[in-house]
Design a protein around this motif. Sequence first.
Motif, PDB file in Angstrom:
ATOM      1  N   ALA A  58      38.872  46.239  42.236  1.00 32.34           N
ATOM      2  CA  ALA A  58      37.676  45.554  41.729  1.00 32.34           C
ATOM      3  C   ALA A  58      36.998  44.692  42.785  1.00 32.34           C
ATOM      4  O   ALA A  58      35.812  44.366  42.652  1.00 32.34           O
ATOM      5  CB  ALA A  58      38.051  44.697  40.523  1.00 32.34           C
ATOM      6  N   ASP A  59      37.732  44.331  43.836  1.00 34.65           N
ATOM      7  CA  ASP A  59      37.136  43.476  44.869  1.00 34.65           C
ATOM      8  C   ASP A  59      36.608  44.271  46.066  1.00 34.65           C
ATOM      9  O   ASP A  59      36.306  43.704  47.116  1.00 34.65           O
ATOM     10  CB  ASP A  59      38.140  42.431  45.347  1.00 34.65           C
ATOM     11  CG  ASP A  59      39.404  43.042  45.947  1.00 34.65           C
ATOM     12  OD1 ASP A  59      39.543  44.280  45.923  1.00 34.65           O
ATOM     13  OD2 ASP A  59      40.260  42.272  46.441  1.00 34.65           O
ATOM     14  N   ASN A 113      35.973  51.273  37.660  1.00 33.88           N
ATOM     15  CA  ASN A 113      36.774  51.341  38.882  1.00 33.88           C
ATOM     16  C   ASN A 113      38.044  52.161  38.697  1.00 33.88           C
ATOM     17  O   ASN A 113      38.826  52.318  39.634  1.00 33.88           O
ATOM     18  CB  ASN A 113      37.116  49.934  39.385  1.00 33.88           C
ATOM     19  CG  ASN A 113      38.180  49.253  38.554  1.00 33.88           C
ATOM     20  OD1 ASN A 113      38.137  49.305  37.324  1.00 33.88           O
ATOM     21  ND2 ASN A 113      39.121  48.595  39.214  1.00 33.88           N
ATOM     22  N   ILE A 133      32.121  47.978  44.575  1.00 37.68           N
ATOM     23  CA  ILE A 133      32.194  47.431  43.213  1.00 37.68           C
ATOM     24  C   ILE A 133      31.465  46.099  43.132  1.00 37.68           C
ATOM     25  O   ILE A 133      30.678  45.846  42.204  1.00 37.68           O
ATOM     26  CB  ILE A 133      33.663  47.260  42.777  1.00 37.68           C
ATOM     27  CG1 ILE A 133      34.380  48.605  42.729  1.00 37.68           C
ATOM     28  CG2 ILE A 133      33.743  46.542  41.434  1.00 37.68           C
ATOM     29  CD1 ILE A 133      34.047  49.467  41.560  1.00 37.68           C
ATOM     30  N   LYS A 162      45.922  49.067  34.084  1.00 35.41           N
ATOM     31  CA  LYS A 162      44.893  49.373  35.073  1.00 35.41           C
ATOM     32  C   LYS A 162      44.042  50.584  34.692  1.00 35.41           C
ATOM     33  O   LYS A 162      42.856  50.641  35.014  1.00 35.41           O
ATOM     34  CB  LYS A 162      45.530  49.649  36.449  1.00 35.41           C
ATOM     35  CG  LYS A 162      46.050  48.427  37.174  1.00 35.41           C
ATOM     36  CD  LYS A 162      46.546  48.853  38.544  1.00 35.41           C
ATOM     37  CE  LYS A 162      47.026  47.661  39.359  1.00 35.41           C
ATOM     38  NZ  LYS A 162      47.494  48.078  40.708  1.00 35.41           N
ATOM     39  N   GLU A 174      33.828  42.482  33.177  1.00 32.81           N
ATOM     40  CA  GLU A 174      34.586  42.939  34.342  1.00 32.81           C
ATOM     41  C   GLU A 174      34.585  44.466  34.410  1.00 32.81           C
ATOM     42  O   GLU A 174      34.252  45.147  33.433  1.00 32.81           O
ATOM     43  CB  GLU A 174      36.023  42.425  34.264  1.00 32.81           C
ATOM     44  CG  GLU A 174      36.159  40.915  34.377  1.00 32.81           C
ATOM     45  CD  GLU A 174      35.687  40.388  35.733  1.00 32.81           C
ATOM     46  OE1 GLU A 174      35.969  41.075  36.750  1.00 32.81           O
ATOM     47  OE2 GLU A 174      35.053  39.325  35.767  1.00 32.81           O
ATOM     48  N   PRO A 175      34.951  45.046  35.564  1.00 35.51           N
ATOM     49  CA  PRO A 175      35.030  46.512  35.682  1.00 35.51           C
ATOM     50  C   PRO A 175      35.934  47.130  34.614  1.00 35.51           C
ATOM     51  O   PRO A 175      36.891  46.504  34.150  1.00 35.51           O
ATOM     52  CB  PRO A 175      35.600  46.722  37.085  1.00 35.51           C
ATOM     53  CG  PRO A 175      35.158  45.505  37.834  1.00 35.51           C
ATOM     54  CD  PRO A 175      35.220  44.382  36.843  1.00 35.51           C
ATOM     55  N   HIS A 206      38.062  50.687  32.813  1.00 34.37           N
ATOM     56  CA  HIS A 206      38.720  51.972  33.044  1.00 34.37           C
ATOM     57  C   HIS A 206      38.348  52.896  31.893  1.00 34.37           C
ATOM     58  O   HIS A 206      38.149  52.464  30.758  1.00 34.37           O
ATOM     59  CB  HIS A 206      40.237  51.835  33.166  1.00 34.37           C
ATOM     60  CG  HIS A 206      40.912  51.195  31.981  1.00 34.37           C
ATOM     61  ND1 HIS A 206      41.050  51.816  30.767  1.00 34.37           N
ATOM     62  CD2 HIS A 206      41.499  49.980  31.844  1.00 34.37           C
ATOM     63  CE1 HIS A 206      41.697  51.035  29.925  1.00 34.37           C
ATOM     64  NE2 HIS A 206      41.966  49.906  30.548  1.00 34.37           N
TER      65      HIS A 206
END
Length: 469
Positions: free
Chosen positions: A389-390, A173, A394, A329, A410-411, A413
């Motif tokens: 992410a929400d 993401n 995604i 992030k 989780e997503p 980077h």
Amino acid sequence: MDEKTTREILDDLAQIVAIPSVYSTPEDGAPYGKRCLEALEWFVHKARSYGLTAVMMDGYCAYAEIGAGNECIGILGHLDVVPAGNGWATDPFKMIEENGKVYGRGVGDDKGAVVVCLHALRALKNEKLNRRVRLIVGADEERGSSCIRHYLEAGGEVPVMSFVPDSEFPVINSEKGIAHIILEFNDDKLADNISGIAGAECANAVPDKSSIVIKPNSPLHNALKAACGGTLTSDVFKTMPIADRIVSDGNGFSDYELYNRADGVTVTAVGTAEHASTPEKGDNALWKTLGLLAAENGVIGSKYLDKIYEYICTPLASEKLGVYVDDHKSGDTTMCLSQAELNNGTLKLLIDFRLPLGVTSEFVANALEQKTGCHAIVRDYHENLYIPADSPLIMALLKVYREITGDMTEPLHVGGGTYARELPNAVAFGCTPVDIDINMHRADENFPITQLFKNYEIYLAAAKELANL
């Protein structure tokens, strides 16, 4: 997944790997060279043979499509590859199956994913879906994605949402900004001593080989001859101050070779190739040749070489330049010196930067100029991609991936850039789990066969999920 489909996927992958679709001189109808066009033509022909609608777009890109409806879902992959480079155990453009893996340039980046997605569309062609599914393939991803920009400029439909199977699972993401910055300076002293310098063949790779050509009877040539007792041989690498530079940099004497030629003395350094987004995994050969030149700067007399060596040829370069940022992030700043060119006394160094959110290409260019005294030019810049992410896209992709694999990661980077940043509402989705090293952009690129078939299952389910979302 039946045995016939698995065999057809492997056979198709072998066919497309056999096309060395590396960028070459543009020709009429072939903006990226004949072999890149040949790869696109292969895709169109193969898609049509499977009963899909397929369209070529001016030799820049092509697409295959299934379904009906006013909206489409996009899947974006690329058929161009980076140069093979050195050190392969087998022919890089002849796919082999061995030890549960396929080997060949492009099996992981990105031809394997394109072939798998093509077969996923083939499997879905008779399904009733709410949206069309369009597989868009380009032929210039490795040099900056001009192919997808042409797709848009030529009126290509913008999908309502897209995924790009050209990174890692579970889903990406956040992609760092990518800046290619040319650091240049005019240096008669350097030009008096060397006539050429070379690094990587492409901008987004750690160079695994670099060379300089020392001019005959130049001050540097004469000094090196004297250090060797009158005959310039490879023993020069064990003389001071070169030996001290090699040892202090943690390199080995076997990393360097010397050749006496009519046009001068060629000094070659070898390293290990790696994708520019993860330069710490490679061994930069261009650092080594510039390091040797800087070691002999007392003879050369360049006002720039010492600063280039200090601020560019080190793993701590971004910290020394004052551009290092670590963002939770989007990750941290990385930089990779990849290419070099000497022309009419002007040395140009190309540096590939991967930049987290909040760090701009202008900020980095200014820091380079202040620290080195050279001129910094931003050749091209691709802004960061960040999708929460929400977001529905995604969450839908995570749902499919988790149901099939059970992996709840989780997503992520990443520093790598994909086609996702060229379209709205697009993200990278696979094609490699984070714990698998496929030697991307290195010798012996490979991909696990079981993962290739698992990806078919994932992408088939993802296309169906998004088409009916």
